[in-house]
Design an enzyme around this catalytic site. Sequence first.
Site, PDB file in Angstrom:
ATOM      1  N   CYS A 162      33.236  64.494  68.803  1.00  0.00           N
ATOM      2  CA  CYS A 162      34.451  64.847  67.987  1.00  0.00           C
ATOM      3  C   CYS A 162      35.547  64.606  68.944  1.00  0.00           C
ATOM      4  O   CYS A 162      35.405  64.086  69.876  1.00  0.00           O
ATOM      5  CB  CYS A 162      34.345  66.103  67.199  1.00  0.00           C
ATOM      6  SG  CYS A 162      34.513  67.588  68.012  1.00  0.00           S
ATOM      7  N   ARG A 222      10.022  80.523  83.070  1.00  0.00           N
ATOM      8  CA  ARG A 222      10.957  81.571  82.517  1.00  0.00           C
ATOM      9  C   ARG A 222      12.178  80.997  81.750  1.00  0.00           C
ATOM     10  O   ARG A 222      12.413  81.894  80.968  1.00  0.00           O
ATOM     11  CB  ARG A 222      11.647  82.239  83.853  1.00  0.00           C
ATOM     12  CG  ARG A 222      12.594  81.111  84.610  1.00  0.00           C
ATOM     13  CD  ARG A 222      13.241  82.060  86.103  1.00  0.00           C
ATOM     14  NE  ARG A 222      14.032  81.176  86.719  1.00  0.00           N
ATOM     15  CZ  ARG A 222      13.819  80.195  87.286  1.00  0.00           C
ATOM     16  NH1 ARG A 222      12.800  79.644  87.400  1.00  0.00           N
ATOM     17  NH2 ARG A 222      14.976  79.590  87.905  1.00  0.00           N
ATOM     18  N   HIS A 223      12.616  79.620  81.837  1.00  0.00           N
ATOM     19  CA  HIS A 223      13.439  79.080  80.814  1.00  0.00           C
ATOM     20  C   HIS A 223      12.828  79.222  79.414  1.00  0.00           C
ATOM     21  O   HIS A 223      13.619  79.325  78.470  1.00  0.00           O
ATOM     22  CB  HIS A 223      14.000  77.989  81.234  1.00  0.00           C
ATOM     23  CG  HIS A 223      14.447  77.953  82.481  1.00  0.00           C
ATOM     24  ND1 HIS A 223      15.488  78.840  82.968  1.00  0.00           N
ATOM     25  CD2 HIS A 223      14.088  77.448  83.989  1.00  0.00           C
ATOM     26  CE1 HIS A 223      15.815  78.642  84.312  1.00  0.00           C
ATOM     27  NE2 HIS A 223      14.934  77.855  84.689  1.00  0.00           N
ATOM     28  N   HIS A 277      17.741  74.009  81.723  1.00  0.00           N
ATOM     29  CA  HIS A 277      17.368  75.503  81.523  1.00  0.00           C
ATOM     30  C   HIS A 277      17.524  75.960  79.884  1.00  0.00           C
ATOM     31  O   HIS A 277      16.829  76.702  79.678  1.00  0.00           O
ATOM     32  CB  HIS A 277      18.840  76.269  82.165  1.00  0.00           C
ATOM     33  CG  HIS A 277      18.580  76.496  83.649  1.00  0.00           C
ATOM     34  ND1 HIS A 277      18.951  77.193  84.330  1.00  0.00           N
ATOM     35  CD2 HIS A 277      17.477  75.690  84.416  1.00  0.00           C
ATOM     36  CE1 HIS A 277      18.682  77.074  85.636  1.00  0.00           C
ATOM     37  NE2 HIS A 277      17.610  76.216  85.806  1.00  0.00           N
ATOM     38  N   ASN A 278      18.419  75.417  79.063  1.00  0.00           N
ATOM     39  CA  ASN A 278      18.380  75.726  77.785  1.00  0.00           C
ATOM     40  C   ASN A 278      17.713  74.699  76.862  1.00  0.00           C
ATOM     41  O   ASN A 278      17.783  75.025  75.603  1.00  0.00           O
ATOM     42  CB  ASN A 278      19.919  75.537  77.451  1.00  0.00           C
ATOM     43  CG  ASN A 278      20.912  76.138  78.644  1.00  0.00           C
ATOM     44  OD1 ASN A 278      21.523  75.446  78.928  1.00  0.00           O
ATOM     45  ND2 ASN A 278      20.455  77.524  78.737  1.00  0.00           N
ATOM     46  N   ARG A 292      13.147  82.339  77.725  1.00  0.00           N
ATOM     47  CA  ARG A 292      14.686  82.622  77.222  1.00  0.00           C
ATOM     48  C   ARG A 292      15.158  81.969  75.949  1.00  0.00           C
ATOM     49  O   ARG A 292      15.893  82.280  75.153  1.00  0.00           O
ATOM     50  CB  ARG A 292      15.849  82.361  78.286  1.00  0.00           C
ATOM     51  CG  ARG A 292      15.566  83.483  79.522  1.00  0.00           C
ATOM     52  CD  ARG A 292      16.124  82.986  80.810  1.00  0.00           C
ATOM     53  NE  ARG A 292      15.605  83.860  81.894  1.00  0.00           N
ATOM     54  CZ  ARG A 292      15.594  83.647  83.184  1.00  0.00           C
ATOM     55  NH1 ARG A 292      16.061  82.585  83.618  1.00  0.00           N
ATOM     56  NH2 ARG A 292      15.337  84.524  83.978  1.00  0.00           N
ATOM     57  N   ASP A 350      32.748  61.980  64.209  1.00  0.00           N
ATOM     58  CA  ASP A 350      33.670  62.255  63.402  1.00  0.00           C
ATOM     59  C   ASP A 350      34.877  60.959  63.803  1.00  0.00           C
ATOM     60  O   ASP A 350      34.413  60.280  64.715  1.00  0.00           O
ATOM     61  CB  ASP A 350      34.260  63.465  63.217  1.00  0.00           C
ATOM     62  CG  ASP A 350      35.341  63.726  64.277  1.00  0.00           C
ATOM     63  OD1 ASP A 350      35.491  63.294  65.379  1.00  0.00           O
ATOM     64  OD2 ASP A 350      35.870  64.965  64.345  1.00  0.00           O
ATOM     65  N   HIS A 351      35.829  60.937  63.056  1.00  0.00           N
ATOM     66  CA  HIS A 351      36.972  60.088  63.342  1.00  0.00           C
ATOM     67  C   HIS A 351      37.567  60.097  64.723  1.00  0.00           C
ATOM     68  O   HIS A 351      37.992  58.926  65.184  1.00  0.00           O
ATOM     69  CB  HIS A 351      37.924  59.947  62.090  1.00  0.00           C
ATOM     70  CG  HIS A 351      38.429  61.357  61.947  1.00  0.00           C
ATOM     71  ND1 HIS A 351      38.003  62.483  61.347  1.00  0.00           N
ATOM     72  CD2 HIS A 351      39.824  61.885  62.375  1.00  0.00           C
ATOM     73  CE1 HIS A 351      38.480  63.433  61.359  1.00  0.00           C
ATOM     74  NE2 HIS A 351      39.905  62.934  61.929  1.00  0.00           N
ATOM     75  N   ARG A 384      38.421  62.512  72.731  1.00  0.00           N
ATOM     76  CA  ARG A 384      39.836  62.600  73.005  1.00  0.00           C
ATOM     77  C   ARG A 384      40.030  63.372  74.385  1.00  0.00           C
ATOM     78  O   ARG A 384      41.142  63.444  75.025  1.00  0.00           O
ATOM     79  CB  ARG A 384      40.566  63.463  72.122  1.00  0.00           C
ATOM     80  CG  ARG A 384      40.982  62.763  70.772  1.00  0.00           C
ATOM     81  CD  ARG A 384      41.547  63.693  69.578  1.00  0.00           C
ATOM     82  NE  ARG A 384      41.718  62.981  68.562  1.00  0.00           N
ATOM     83  CZ  ARG A 384      42.149  63.608  67.314  1.00  0.00           C
ATOM     84  NH1 ARG A 384      42.174  64.940  67.148  1.00  0.00           N
ATOM     85  NH2 ARG A 384      42.071  62.915  66.307  1.00  0.00           N
ATOM     86  N   THR A 434      37.215  67.098  70.839  1.00  0.00           N
ATOM     87  CA  THR A 434      37.040  67.830  71.895  1.00  0.00           C
ATOM     88  C   THR A 434      35.559  67.973  72.236  1.00  0.00           C
ATOM     89  O   THR A 434      35.026  68.642  73.245  1.00  0.00           O
ATOM     90  CB  THR A 434      37.622  69.217  71.662  1.00  0.00           C
ATOM     91  OG1 THR A 434      36.949  69.845  70.467  1.00  0.00           O
ATOM     92  CG2 THR A 434      39.015  69.144  71.506  1.00  0.00           C
ATOM     93  N   VAL A 439      34.247  70.294  70.644  1.00  0.00           N
ATOM     94  CA  VAL A 439      33.962  72.023  70.285  1.00  0.00           C
ATOM     95  C   VAL A 439      33.760  72.105  68.925  1.00  0.00           C
ATOM     96  O   VAL A 439      32.467  72.839  68.597  1.00  0.00           O
ATOM     97  CB  VAL A 439      35.270  72.708  70.703  1.00  0.00           C
ATOM     98  CG1 VAL A 439      35.251  73.910  70.329  1.00  0.00           C
ATOM     99  CG2 VAL A 439      35.470  72.472  72.035  1.00  0.00           C
ATOM    100  N   GLY A 440      34.362  71.565  68.014  1.00  0.00           N
ATOM    101  CA  GLY A 440      34.079  71.887  66.634  1.00  0.00           C
ATOM    102  C   GLY A 440      32.590  71.500  66.190  1.00  0.00           C
ATOM    103  O   GLY A 440      31.870  72.169  65.388  1.00  0.00           O
TER     104      GLY A 440
HETATM  105  C1  RB5 Z   1      39.812  66.008  64.209  1.00  0.00           C
HETATM  106  O1  RB5 Z   1      41.086  65.799  64.179  1.00  0.00           O
HETATM  107  C2  RB5 Z   1      39.289  67.113  65.181  1.00  0.00           C
HETATM  108  O2  RB5 Z   1      39.900  68.329  64.833  1.00  0.00           O
HETATM  109  C3  RB5 Z   1      37.961  67.317  65.606  1.00  0.00           C
HETATM  110  O3  RB5 Z   1      37.340  65.889  66.128  1.00  0.00           O
HETATM  111  C4  RB5 Z   1      37.386  68.368  66.778  1.00  0.00           C
HETATM  112  O4  RB5 Z   1      38.107  67.934  67.768  1.00  0.00           O
HETATM  113  C5  RB5 Z   1      37.287  69.600  66.454  1.00  0.00           C
HETATM  114  O5  RB5 Z   1      36.624  70.281  67.266  1.00  0.00           O
END
Ligand code: RB5
Length: 146
Positions: free
Chosen positions: A64, A131-132, A97-98, A135, A8-9, A108, A66, A68-69
């Site tokens: 992205c 075994r993996h 394993h996964n 799972r 993403d940006h 960031r 983090t 995470v998203g």
């Molecule tokens: C975008 O601003 C930000 O929310 C996205 O890149 C990300 O970090 C979400 O998890």
Amino acid sequence: MKVILGADHAGLELKEHLVAHLTALGHEVTDLHDEALEVDYPDMAAALCSRITDGSHPLGILVCGTGVGISIAANKIPGIRAACISDVYSARMCRSHNDANVLCLGGRTLGPEKAYELAELFLSEPFAGERHARRVEKIARLERRD
Ligand code: RB5
């Protein structure tokens, strides 16, 4: 290794570094570039993951802000095992394993050198099977709601 990258940006700059670095190392890199100034991470996750589930790319890297998203979004897609990674041990283990097929990184939160190290481990570590595999098959069953 054949690998597809998208961001993403917030992940764009790190993704560009990774594309250049992995190409220089000899990997067969597909860059899923989006010209838009703002790219919503679920849209990029869907676009890249469709190129994993169609069998054209065995592995992908999503970036992205983090990691995470974009990993949450990617993991909604059947057949995708996305791992949001920031340490070298997990970069190896998510493959070993996964059998993770998508690495998610934070543009960031990580500098380019750390991202190169994590991406190289992800691309070089084989799935250990045995075994993996049992799972990972149970993850697939959760997906199918068997
Ligand atoms: C975008 O601003 C930000 O929310 C996205 O890149 C990300 O970090 C979400 O998890």
